[in-house]
Scaffold this active site. Sequence first.
Site, mmCIF file in Angstrom:
data_model
loop_
_atom_site.group_PDB
_atom_site.id
_atom_site.type_symbol
_atom_site.label_atom_id
_atom_site.label_comp_id
_atom_site.label_asym_id
_atom_site.label_seq_id
_atom_site.Cartn_x
_atom_site.Cartn_y
_atom_site.Cartn_z
ATOM 1 C CG ASP A 34 -1.930 1.164 1.135
ATOM 2 O OD1 ASP A 34 -2.993 0.963 0.524
ATOM 3 O OD2 ASP A 34 -1.648 2.250 1.669
ATOM 4 C CD GLU A 36 -1.696 6.399 2.469
ATOM 5 O OE1 GLU A 36 -2.291 7.331 1.865
ATOM 6 O OE2 GLU A 36 -2.263 5.343 2.782
ATOM 7 C CG HIS A 175 -6.846 7.148 4.527
ATOM 8 N ND1 HIS A 175 -7.028 6.795 3.216
ATOM 9 C CD2 HIS A 175 -8.082 7.342 5.037
ATOM 10 C CE1 HIS A 175 -8.321 6.801 2.937
ATOM 11 N NE2 HIS A 175 -8.983 7.121 4.027
ATOM 12 C CG ASP A 180 -4.545 1.879 4.774
ATOM 13 O OD1 ASP A 180 -4.937 1.852 5.955
ATOM 14 O OD2 ASP A 180 -4.758 2.827 3.999
#
Length: 596
Positions: A34, A36, A175, A180
Amino acid sequence: MTAAHEVRGQFRAVQGTLDDLGTPLAEVTFVVVDLETTGGSAADSAITEIGAVKVRGGVELGELGTLVDPGGPIPPFITALTGITTAMVTAAPRMDAVLPAFLEFARGCVLVAHNAPFDIGFLKAACAAQGYAWPAFPVVDTVDLARRVLGKDEVPNCKLGTLARFFRTRTEPTHRALADARATVEVLHGLIERLGSFGVTSLEELRGFAKAPTPEQRRKRHLADDVPSTPGVYLFEDAAGEILYVGKSGDLRSRVRSYFTGSETRWRVREMVGLAERVRTIVCATGLEAEVRELRLIAEHKPRYNRRSKFPERAIWLKLTAEPFPRLSIVRECRDDGARYLGPISSRRQAEEARAALHEAVPLRQCTQRLTVRLIERGRARTCALADLGRCGAPCDGRESPDAYAVHAETARAIMEGDVRPVVAAAQVRIDRLASELRYEEAGAQRDRLAAFVRAAARGQRLTALARLPELVAARPGFDGGWELSVVRYGRLAAAGTVPPRAHPRPYVDALIATAETVFPPAGGAPGGVALGAPPSSGATAEEMECVLRWLDLPGVRLVELDGAWTCPAHGAEGLRTWIDNAYASHDPEARQGRR
């Protein structure tokens, strides 16, 4: 397990090998990843955090998690979403140090991500930027799997948070990349358990499962049998004749047939196919006509399975009211009431940003009361604190005369009609001052306000210029050697046609003009914007005009006839649009789309 081989007209049984069964899922090493990021596009955004979990047979083998310095400030919107600030990533490693570690961690594994195209797109872009060849990772998308395994009666959508609640994961998505990724691991295990009832036991079956057409899709393939291979619009209808979905294509047959294959993985569309009983088509002369007809049909019928373009009447405008002491108001209708309008604007938040930018340049009042001279003279007007902060001249308590306030209102009116220089100058002064004081996040907020204003003003000016033209006729070279023709009246596509190869175009142009739809000008001449609130016969919606403008911008398009002057203001926002897009793209909070 056996296989049959033909030998001289006879068959003999041959024992199959274990390789024929594929790779058992229990033996596959998955790396669930994952990211960001600072935005929604790998082209103009950067990674701020990577989280990855390696698992095999339900057992965790290792984790990798780190912040990443993106090389620039993190937009406030992203900070609000993730909690990651610019200060947090300042001392973090850069991507050139993080990427090799991740590639080594994932070497020889199957990558898993929730909405994999997003995360894999950023990782591929990072490899290209750092000079690494992208490894041929097998990829599994838990969104695709969830859309096939779970019904709408079980989960309303396939966002990670929704699936985590459904499977009751121990880790809650927040988030943040590693959290995540951990939640996605548990979601993956829950989905794999469900896949057992479908007979999916190997990696090969897992990867092919999400792409396989459903039984309903297979059963409805005959609906595409009579669809022609021409440009046009297609309408899916149920047994009662209700329009479920409207789309367009340059090749109707090819596009409609794709709905009944494994390439169509959107669960809403698959559900729609299950309800459809017929496909009706409207053949169009050109791709532009198909695009415009699609928009009109969606706005008219509002099909439940279309998501965009259903409510053009809900456009948002920034309005300078017509009253003794004008103010800026955000409205959903453009009227012929003597006011000035800026827009249409894509969202209320963008409208608020644009209004804030205009307030920085012009000290208009920000209260919502209907202020009159008599109300002020009687001392009954409400006052606020903005006057003490120097943000308003305070006409409400008589400190600013009506004549002095009228100067501000006229400045704002001139800005909205075309001269955006005062807004740009005021914003640039504030940005430079904040940057010199190292207040980068506040400077970024000012940039966002300026970008919102410039984009809204540029859009409105382009649309208004087209909407004011009584008639425009243009031609574009066709793929077969002929020409595509379009007649546009007050921004509305009034007629579309083609000229055959080697034919003289004049007779075709004259015939198309003679048979084109009669279009009346927008209400009140569109004072400062396109009057979307006017009747359908008066002009066109903003989306339709933007389709026409995109077509006019295509290479090879020629103006054949023009009635009126097609111009934008000399000091308008159109000249700044490219500068804003290039300078502020990576700071635009609208760029990051909700992927969960």
